[in-house]
Design an enzyme around this catalytic site. Structure first.
Site, short mmCIF file in Angstrom:
data_model
loop_
_atom_site.label_atom_id
_atom_site.label_comp_id
_atom_site.label_asym_id
_atom_site.label_seq_id
_atom_site.Cartn_x
_atom_site.Cartn_y
_atom_site.Cartn_z
N GLN A 22 1.13 -1.07 0.28
CA GLN A 22 -0.08 -0.28 -0.38
C GLN A 22 1.24 1.51 0.10
OE1 GLN A 22 -2.48 -1.16 3.60
NE2 GLN A 22 -4.19 -0.76 2.16
N SER A 23 0.55 2.41 -0.49
CA SER A 23 1.49 3.42 -0.68
C SER A 23 1.72 4.61 0.20
CB SER A 23 0.81 4.06 -1.96
OG SER A 23 0.26 3.32 -3.02
N THR A 24 0.66 4.55 1.35
CA THR A 24 1.07 5.08 1.84
C THR A 24 1.01 5.08 3.58
OG1 THR A 24 -1.01 6.34 1.85
CG2 THR A 24 0.69 7.69 0.69
#
Length: 472
Positions: A22-24
């Site tokens: 997941q990106s953040t």
């Protein structure tokens, strides 16, 4: 796409790797459904016939744009090189990569070792031209989607910032109110501390002298105790970075500023690395809206402060420079009449010696002859006589003004100590209520609350002693 029954038995004997990303960090904490769906790919791998399944989730909270390192993705690539991986499973192409080099490197390795790429749509063999073409298109679409999302987000933020409506993070002394927008922090103690910094700088003209005077007065400054949430604070002795950050921040002059910093891109070991927070000159700020909100000072005073700070920092010829102490009267305040460089002070003779002013810069930096050198006693005495003669006609007015300034300074100091005492009494009262509400049988908690209560009571005693000293 190949069908499930065409996966070779030799490939099924290898392990399948489920890549979770997941990106953040916010997505990791809030988007739990996406995590669940990615971890469920373990069951998908087993349905395709793989018995050994490994999950790589080291890249949770890391972007796949290529700007940061991804140890999980690098471990996946290393495993592919050994030939022990039969398939790579991902929820969609963007989970594996959002930049072309990483995506095509992965496809190249999968094709070389005869590994499969599996998502919710089916199984792909990167060694086949058609599957390789389809996977390449998916990767390109994923990279293009990231660019579109970023451009849309940045342009929307910039448009909102140009109207002064984007809720950027604000410095100490300001808060965003839900009802009426931006305003002063309701904590009067914090407001008075910030105003005191500007008042001392007006008086002393040096950020370091402001720090020294406020430390002598025992002034404290808030420090966040909850990380980046900026909700709860601890009051600690003021530091130089607190003073200089307030003096240099245009937000305190009522200006809304957006785009003060920029990102920079470098190529490190053949990979793109982006770094953020590099400050730009004031002329390159994206948005500057003066008189946007109520300020602690005016914009003209802010500009004067910046000029004075720049002169103090670099000591340019013709600029203003504060003295550095010592027996000499004019250290750092006079310049050479020939070369324009600032004169330095040296002390000759035994003991404390007597001051000698020299033009030393050219000799030290370029081995040039000294322009001048002279005894400081006669110069200091002459300047003192001229100064006394200049102020003699207004001696009474000057004395009254000095008395008024002294009384104002003492009143301000007493006000700050009274606010410290008020805050300390509140914290002591709060610690007492917490201790009273605790179960006495729970000694682990009760002992800690008792120590906290005692610490707040000691702080109350310290503040009361300081207030009594000032009143005397």
């Amino acid at each position: 796409m190949t069908s499930g029954n065409l996966i070779p038995t030799a490939v099924l004997k290898r392990k399948a790797v489920v890549y979770v990303r997941q990106s953040t960090q916010a997505q990791v904490q809030l988007n739990l459904e996406s995590q669940r769906r990615q971890y469920e790919l373990v069951d998908v791998a087993r349905r395709w016939g793989f018995r050994k399944v490994e999950v790589i989730d080291e890249d949770l909270g890391r972007t796949a744009s290529g700007a940061v390192e991804r140890p999980g993705f690098e471990r996946l690539v290393d495993d592919l090189c050994t030939g022990h991986v039969g398939a790579v499973l991902c929820l969609e192409a963007s989970r594996l990569s959002r930049n072309g080099p990483d995506w095509h490197r992965l496809l190249e390795l999968c094709g070389e070792v005869d590994a499969r790429v599996i998502d919710l749509d089916g199984v792909y063999d990167p060694g086949l031209p058609n599957d390789r073409l389809l996977l390449g298109m998916k990767g390109s679409i994923s990279e293009f989607e990231l660019g579109v999302l970023r451009a849309r987000m940045y342009e929307a933020a910039r448009a909102k910032a140009q109207r002064g409506e984007l809720r950027i993070s604000v410095p100490f002394g300001y808060v965003w109110h839900r009802d009426y927008g931006l305003g002063f922090d309701p904590d009067m103690r914090l407001q008075e501390t910030i105003r005191l910094i500007f008042a001392r700088f007006r008086e002393l003209g040096s950020a370091r002298q402001v720090l020294i005077s406020m430390i002598d007065d025992g002034v404290h400054f808030p420090r966040p105790s909850d990380g980046k949430k900026m909700v709860s604070f601890d009051w600690v002795p003021i530091r130089y970075r607190n003073v200089i950050s307030i003096l240099k921040n245009p937000f305190y002059a009522g200006a809304y500023v957006y785009g003060k910093s920029e990102k920079r891109t470098e190529i490190v070991d053949g990979r793109v690395r982006k770094s953020y927070g590099h400050y730009k000159p004031a002329s390159e700020w994206a948005v500057v809206l003066k008189d946007h909100h109520e300020g602690y000072i005016g914009w003209s005073e802010y500009e004067r402060n910046q000029e004075l700070l720049a002169a103090n920092a670099y000591g340019k010829a013709g600029g203003v420079k504060s003295g550095r102490g010592g027996r000499a009267l004019l250290p750092g305040l006079i310049s050479c009449g020939r070369c324009g460089r600032r004169l330095v002070v040296m002390y000759a003779g035994r003991g404390q010696g007597y001051p000698v002013y020299r033009c030393e810069r050219g000799n030290l930096m370029m081995a040039q002859a000294r322009c001048m050198s002279f005894n400081g006693f006669r110069t200091d005495a002459a300047v003192t006589r001229e100064a006394l003669e200049a102020v003699a006609p207004m001696a009474i007015e000057a004395a009254l003004e000095a008395e008024r300034m002294q009384l104002e300074s003492e009143a301000k100091r007493r006000q700050m100590i009274e606010m410290d005492l008020q805050q300390a009494r509140y914290e002591a009262s709060l610690a007492e209520r917490r201790y009273a509400a605790c179960d006495p049988e729970n000694r682990l908690i009760a002992a800690q609350l008792e120590r906290s209560w005692e610490a707040t009571l000691r702080r109350v005693e310290t503040c009361e002693a300081r207030l009594s000293e000032v009143q005397r």
